[in-house]
Design an enzyme around this catalytic site. Structure first.
Site, mmCIF file in Angstrom:
data_model
loop_
_atom_site.group_PDB
_atom_site.id
_atom_site.type_symbol
_atom_site.label_atom_id
_atom_site.label_comp_id
_atom_site.label_asym_id
_atom_site.label_seq_id
_atom_site.Cartn_x
_atom_site.Cartn_y
_atom_site.Cartn_z
ATOM 1 N N LYS A 1 -30.120 -33.471 38.966
ATOM 2 C CA LYS A 1 -29.064 -34.445 38.669
ATOM 3 C C LYS A 1 -29.328 -35.748 39.436
ATOM 4 O O LYS A 1 -29.111 -36.836 38.908
ATOM 5 C CB LYS A 1 -27.683 -33.884 39.038
ATOM 6 C CG LYS A 1 -27.197 -32.749 38.157
ATOM 7 C CD LYS A 1 -26.967 -33.114 36.695
ATOM 8 C CE LYS A 1 -25.794 -34.040 36.490
ATOM 9 N NZ LYS A 1 -25.525 -34.240 35.021
ATOM 10 N N THR B 1 -22.650 -35.443 39.461
ATOM 11 C CA THR B 1 -22.003 -34.499 40.372
ATOM 12 C C THR B 1 -22.020 -34.988 41.817
ATOM 13 O O THR B 1 -22.918 -35.749 42.220
ATOM 14 C CB THR B 1 -22.746 -33.146 40.279
ATOM 15 O OG1 THR B 1 -22.273 -32.277 41.291
ATOM 16 C CG2 THR B 1 -24.250 -33.306 40.483
ATOM 17 N N ASP B 2 -21.093 -34.455 42.622
ATOM 18 C CA ASP B 2 -21.094 -34.775 44.058
ATOM 19 C C ASP B 2 -22.243 -34.066 44.789
ATOM 20 O O ASP B 2 -22.557 -34.405 45.929
ATOM 21 C CB ASP B 2 -19.750 -34.406 44.706
ATOM 22 C CG ASP B 2 -19.361 -32.938 44.574
ATOM 23 O OD1 ASP B 2 -20.102 -32.163 43.942
ATOM 24 O OD2 ASP B 2 -18.295 -32.559 45.109
ATOM 25 N N GLU B 3 -22.872 -33.079 44.128
ATOM 26 C CA GLU B 3 -23.919 -32.299 44.814
ATOM 27 C C GLU B 3 -25.146 -33.138 45.145
ATOM 28 O O GLU B 3 -25.967 -32.734 45.964
ATOM 29 C CB GLU B 3 -24.316 -31.082 43.977
ATOM 30 C CG GLU B 3 -23.135 -30.196 43.691
ATOM 31 C CD GLU B 3 -23.469 -28.748 43.385
ATOM 32 O OE1 GLU B 3 -24.633 -28.348 43.540
ATOM 33 O OE2 GLU B 3 -22.548 -28.023 42.996
ATOM 34 N N TYR C 1 -30.770 -27.695 40.989
ATOM 35 C CA TYR C 1 -29.784 -28.356 40.110
ATOM 36 C C TYR C 1 -29.456 -29.745 40.649
ATOM 37 O O TYR C 1 -29.525 -30.747 39.923
ATOM 38 C CB TYR C 1 -28.506 -27.508 40.007
ATOM 39 C CG TYR C 1 -27.308 -28.281 39.489
ATOM 40 C CD1 TYR C 1 -27.264 -28.716 38.162
ATOM 41 C CD2 TYR C 1 -26.233 -28.613 40.326
ATOM 42 C CE1 TYR C 1 -26.176 -29.446 37.679
ATOM 43 C CE2 TYR C 1 -25.144 -29.332 39.851
ATOM 44 C CZ TYR C 1 -25.117 -29.748 38.531
ATOM 45 O OH TYR C 1 -24.042 -30.476 38.063
HETATM 46 P P1 NAD Z 1 -21.803 -26.733 30.777
HETATM 47 O O1 NAD Z 1 -22.993 -25.990 31.260
HETATM 48 O O2 NAD Z 1 -20.514 -26.002 30.558
HETATM 49 O O3 NAD Z 1 -22.152 -27.461 29.400
HETATM 50 C C1 NAD Z 1 -23.354 -28.127 29.168
HETATM 51 C C2 NAD Z 1 -23.449 -28.442 27.682
HETATM 52 O O4 NAD Z 1 -24.671 -29.148 27.463
HETATM 53 C C3 NAD Z 1 -23.517 -27.182 26.796
HETATM 54 O O5 NAD Z 1 -22.658 -27.336 25.689
HETATM 55 C C4 NAD Z 1 -24.967 -27.132 26.354
HETATM 56 O O6 NAD Z 1 -25.152 -26.513 25.087
HETATM 57 C C5 NAD Z 1 -25.320 -28.605 26.336
HETATM 58 N N1 NAD Z 1 -26.778 -28.841 26.490
HETATM 59 C C6 NAD Z 1 -27.594 -28.315 27.438
HETATM 60 N N2 NAD Z 1 -28.848 -28.758 27.247
HETATM 61 C C7 NAD Z 1 -28.814 -29.604 26.182
HETATM 62 C C8 NAD Z 1 -29.786 -30.402 25.516
HETATM 63 N N3 NAD Z 1 -31.075 -30.406 25.909
HETATM 64 N N4 NAD Z 1 -29.401 -31.165 24.475
HETATM 65 C C9 NAD Z 1 -28.100 -31.158 24.051
HETATM 66 N N5 NAD Z 1 -27.147 -30.422 24.630
HETATM 67 C C10 NAD Z 1 -27.494 -29.648 25.694
HETATM 68 O O7 NAD Z 1 -21.606 -27.926 31.799
HETATM 69 P P2 NAD Z 1 -20.259 -28.585 32.358
HETATM 70 O O8 NAD Z 1 -19.784 -27.805 33.509
HETATM 71 O O9 NAD Z 1 -19.366 -28.896 31.226
HETATM 72 O O10 NAD Z 1 -20.862 -29.947 32.947
HETATM 73 C C11 NAD Z 1 -21.012 -31.098 32.094
HETATM 74 C C12 NAD Z 1 -21.633 -32.225 32.908
HETATM 75 O O11 NAD Z 1 -20.804 -32.525 34.018
HETATM 76 C C13 NAD Z 1 -22.999 -31.866 33.492
HETATM 77 O O12 NAD Z 1 -23.815 -32.997 33.408
HETATM 78 C C14 NAD Z 1 -22.706 -31.524 34.939
HETATM 79 O O13 NAD Z 1 -23.813 -31.794 35.750
HETATM 80 C C15 NAD Z 1 -21.555 -32.450 35.234
HETATM 81 N N6 NAD Z 1 -20.606 -31.986 36.270
HETATM 82 C C16 NAD Z 1 -20.054 -30.746 36.203
HETATM 83 C C17 NAD Z 1 -19.113 -30.360 37.154
HETATM 84 C C18 NAD Z 1 -18.459 -28.996 37.117
HETATM 85 O O14 NAD Z 1 -17.732 -28.653 38.052
HETATM 86 N N7 NAD Z 1 -18.642 -28.196 36.081
HETATM 87 C C19 NAD Z 1 -18.741 -31.247 38.171
HETATM 88 C C20 NAD Z 1 -19.348 -32.518 38.210
HETATM 89 C C21 NAD Z 1 -20.258 -32.878 37.239
HETATM 90 O O1 DAU Z 2 -19.610 -29.944 42.934
HETATM 91 C C1 DAU Z 2 -19.776 -30.118 41.550
HETATM 92 C C2 DAU Z 2 -20.539 -28.939 41.003
HETATM 93 O O2 DAU Z 2 -19.654 -27.837 41.026
HETATM 94 C C3 DAU Z 2 -21.088 -29.163 39.597
HETATM 95 O O3 DAU Z 2 -22.025 -30.190 39.628
HETATM 96 C C4 DAU Z 2 -21.736 -27.881 39.068
HETATM 97 O O4 DAU Z 2 -22.141 -28.077 37.721
HETATM 98 C C5 DAU Z 2 -20.724 -26.765 39.135
HETATM 99 O O5 DAU Z 2 -21.320 -25.556 38.731
HETATM 100 C C6 DAU Z 2 -20.174 -26.633 40.548
HETATM 101 O O6 DAU Z 2 -21.192 -26.144 41.471
HETATM 102 P P1 DAU Z 2 -20.864 -25.019 42.568
HETATM 103 O O7 DAU Z 2 -22.122 -24.359 42.943
HETATM 104 O O8 DAU Z 2 -20.016 -25.577 43.650
HETATM 105 O O9 DAU Z 2 -19.923 -24.067 41.639
HETATM 106 P P2 DAU Z 2 -19.824 -22.486 41.505
HETATM 107 O O10 DAU Z 2 -18.593 -22.210 40.686
HETATM 108 O O11 DAU Z 2 -21.098 -21.862 41.078
HETATM 109 O O12 DAU Z 2 -19.534 -22.028 43.004
HETATM 110 C C7 DAU Z 2 -18.422 -22.521 43.732
HETATM 111 C C8 DAU Z 2 -18.510 -21.936 45.134
HETATM 112 O O13 DAU Z 2 -18.270 -20.516 45.037
HETATM 113 C C9 DAU Z 2 -19.878 -22.079 45.769
HETATM 114 O O14 DAU Z 2 -19.709 -22.306 47.162
HETATM 115 C C10 DAU Z 2 -20.542 -20.739 45.540
HETATM 116 C C11 DAU Z 2 -19.364 -19.770 45.545
HETATM 117 N N1 DAU Z 2 -19.538 -18.568 44.679
HETATM 118 C C12 DAU Z 2 -19.894 -18.761 43.383
HETATM 119 C C13 DAU Z 2 -20.100 -17.672 42.550
HETATM 120 C C14 DAU Z 2 -20.525 -17.887 41.109
HETATM 121 C C15 DAU Z 2 -19.309 -17.308 45.189
HETATM 122 O O15 DAU Z 2 -18.952 -17.135 46.377
HETATM 123 N N2 DAU Z 2 -19.507 -16.226 44.362
HETATM 124 C C16 DAU Z 2 -19.900 -16.357 43.064
HETATM 125 O O16 DAU Z 2 -20.098 -15.333 42.369
#
Ligand code: NAD
Ligand code: DAU
Length: 362
Positions: A162, A132-134, A158
């Site tokens: 990561k 992630t970019d975080e 989180y």
């Molecule tokens: P998600 O939470 O939707 O899915 C995570 C999956 O991992 C689930 O299916 C869960 O059952 C599985 N899992 C969790 N713990 C496990 C374990 N111990 N063993 C096997 N499986 C397990 O997550 P996502 O949003 O699809 O993100 C996927 C990846 O991409 C993550 O590594 C996250 O950090 C990264 N990422 C997400 C975003 C985003 O915006 N969602 C952006 C950048 C990177």
């Molecule tokens: O940047 C990549 C990341 O983006 C991933 O690594 C994470 O897995 C993914 O969850 C996401 O993180 P964020 O914290 O940016 O996503 P989230 O959707 O939780 O929130 C997006 C923005 O919206 C953040 O600034 C918080 C705000 N927010 C979120 C929720 C859930 C609100 O204002 N209200 C809300 O209820």
């Protein structure tokens, strides 16, 4: 074949579906099915012999070693993680367990497998770590976007978990020569995203007539990327990325949260008009997320120049698709919002000022 971890989650299941739809080779999908994992996401490939699903933990070394021995994948794509920042604030331990210890155990099992491969197969093998970019921390309004050489400065549990996993991946390349690839991507959105994250949460709450809880002043900025574009980037990195390299992935699409929520409300006003005031009237500014990062922005120049990847979707086209998907999949939304979800909503939003109205889940 390839091994995908976390392939029943949001991005993982989109990746699996795209991979199979594009005629990809067989795929072993290892997922523990936590609250975020959902086999319904994979219903459309149920009869596809190229998709083999195993329910299990990436941290179960014996299980993973056995799967590697039996299936001999040419690559591992590691998506599995705890992924929600708010959950990491209220309960960081699972993030350390899965993201740090789980990734470490997975790396150990993969290293043992890889080291025994014949030379040609070992050279061609890849471990692609999806991050992630975080990990880079937060930016001021005029700071340059994150590039691959930015120092790590994770701010949430989180992000810290990561970052730790990224460091292990880096060390396994540097020390043992494991052919790793790391990608750091910005905020994804699209089909199958669990409605704890901003976009699907706002869509679901809006349609419920519940509050739309915007944290703080809503001026925090994120870079949004349609999930299908992320999947295309990952395929390209797997195909042609340099072992040991890191690639930032983003949409060149910075938006303040309140702009995103306004865009969603306006699109819903057009698609599902309701009597009286529009959906914007449901917006409520609520107590901020502790330690809330103010701005993320990705410089995706390296992956564009080196691998020729660019996002195909604009925010407008991606959001239109996403809203249409959620409107067409009310059953999926209802299923994932039962049980544990209600407890989560109570826990995260129950104490935020004026927010009882964010809670009703039908
Ligand atoms: P998600 O939470 O939707 O899915 C995570 C999956 O991992 C689930 O299916 C869960 O059952 C599985 N899992 C969790 N713990 C496990 C374990 N111990 N063993 C096997 N499986 C397990 O997550 P996502 O949003 O699809 O993100 C996927 C990846 O991409 C993550 O590594 C996250 O950090 C990264 N990422 C997400 C975003 C985003 O915006 N969602 C952006 C950048 C990177
Ligand atoms: O940047 C990549 C990341 O983006 C991933 O690594 C994470 O897995 C993914 O969850 C996401 O993180 P964020 O914290 O940016 O996503 P989230 O959707 O939780 O929130 C997006 C923005 O919206 C953040 O600034 C918080 C705000 N927010 C979120 C929720 C859930 C609100 O204002 N209200 C809300 O209820």
């Amino acid at each position: 074949m390839i091994l995908v971890t976390g392939g029943a989650g949001f991005i993982g299941s989109n990746f699996v579906l795209d991979w199979l739809a594009q005629g990809g080779e067989p795929l072993l999908n290892l997922d523990q099915l936590t609250y975020a994992g959902n086999l319904e996401n994979l219903a459309s490939v149920e009869g596809d012999a190229r998709h083999l699903f195993v329910r299990g933990d990436i941290g179960d070394s014996e299980l993973v070693a056995g799967l590697l021995r039996q299936h001999r994948p040419r690559a591992v794509l590691h998506f599995a993680a705890e992924s929600h920042v708010d959950r990491s604030i209220l309960g960081p331990a699972e993030f350390v367990e899965t993201n740090v210890v789980g990734t470490f155990r997975l790396l150990e099992a993969v290293r043992a497998y890889w080291r025994e491969l014949p030379e040609g197969e070992a050279r061609a093998f890849r471990f692609l770590h999806v991050s992630t970019d975080e990990v880079y921390g937060t930016l001021g309004p005029d700071d340059a976007a994150f590039s691959e050489t930015n120092a790590y400065a994770p701010n949430s549990p989180y992000a810290a978990s990561k970052a730790a996993s990224d460091h292990f991946v880096r060390a396994y390349h540097h020390t043992y020569g494991l052919p790793t690839l790391t990608t750091n991507c910005s905020n994804n959105y699209g089909p199958f995203q669990f409605p704890e994250k901003l976009i699907p949460l706002m869509i679901a709450n809006a349609l419920d007539g519940a509050a739309l809880p915007v944290y703080g002043d809503g001026r925090q900025v994120r870079d949004w990327l349609y999930v299908g574009d992320h999947c295309a980037a990952l395929r390209r990195v797997l195909e042609a990325g340099r072992p040991g390299a890191t690639y930032n992935i983003g949409g060149w699409n910075e938006k303040a949260n309140i702009e995103v929520v306004h865009a969603l409300c306006d699109a819903l006003d057009a698609a599902v008009p309701k009597a009286g005031a529009g959906y914007r009237a449901q917006i409520k500014f609520v107590a901020d997320r502790p330690g809330h990062d103010r701005r993320y922005a990705i410089n995706a120049g390296l992956i564009e120049r080196e691998l020729g990847w660019k996002p195909a979707h604009t925010f407008e086209t991606g959001l239109r698709r996403t809203i249409a998907w959620y409107l067409d999949h009310a059953g999926w939304v209802a299923n994932v919002r039962s049980g544990e979800y209600k407890k989560w909503m109570e826990r995260n939003y129950g104490d935020r000022d004026g927010l009882r109205s964010a809670l009703p889940v039908k």
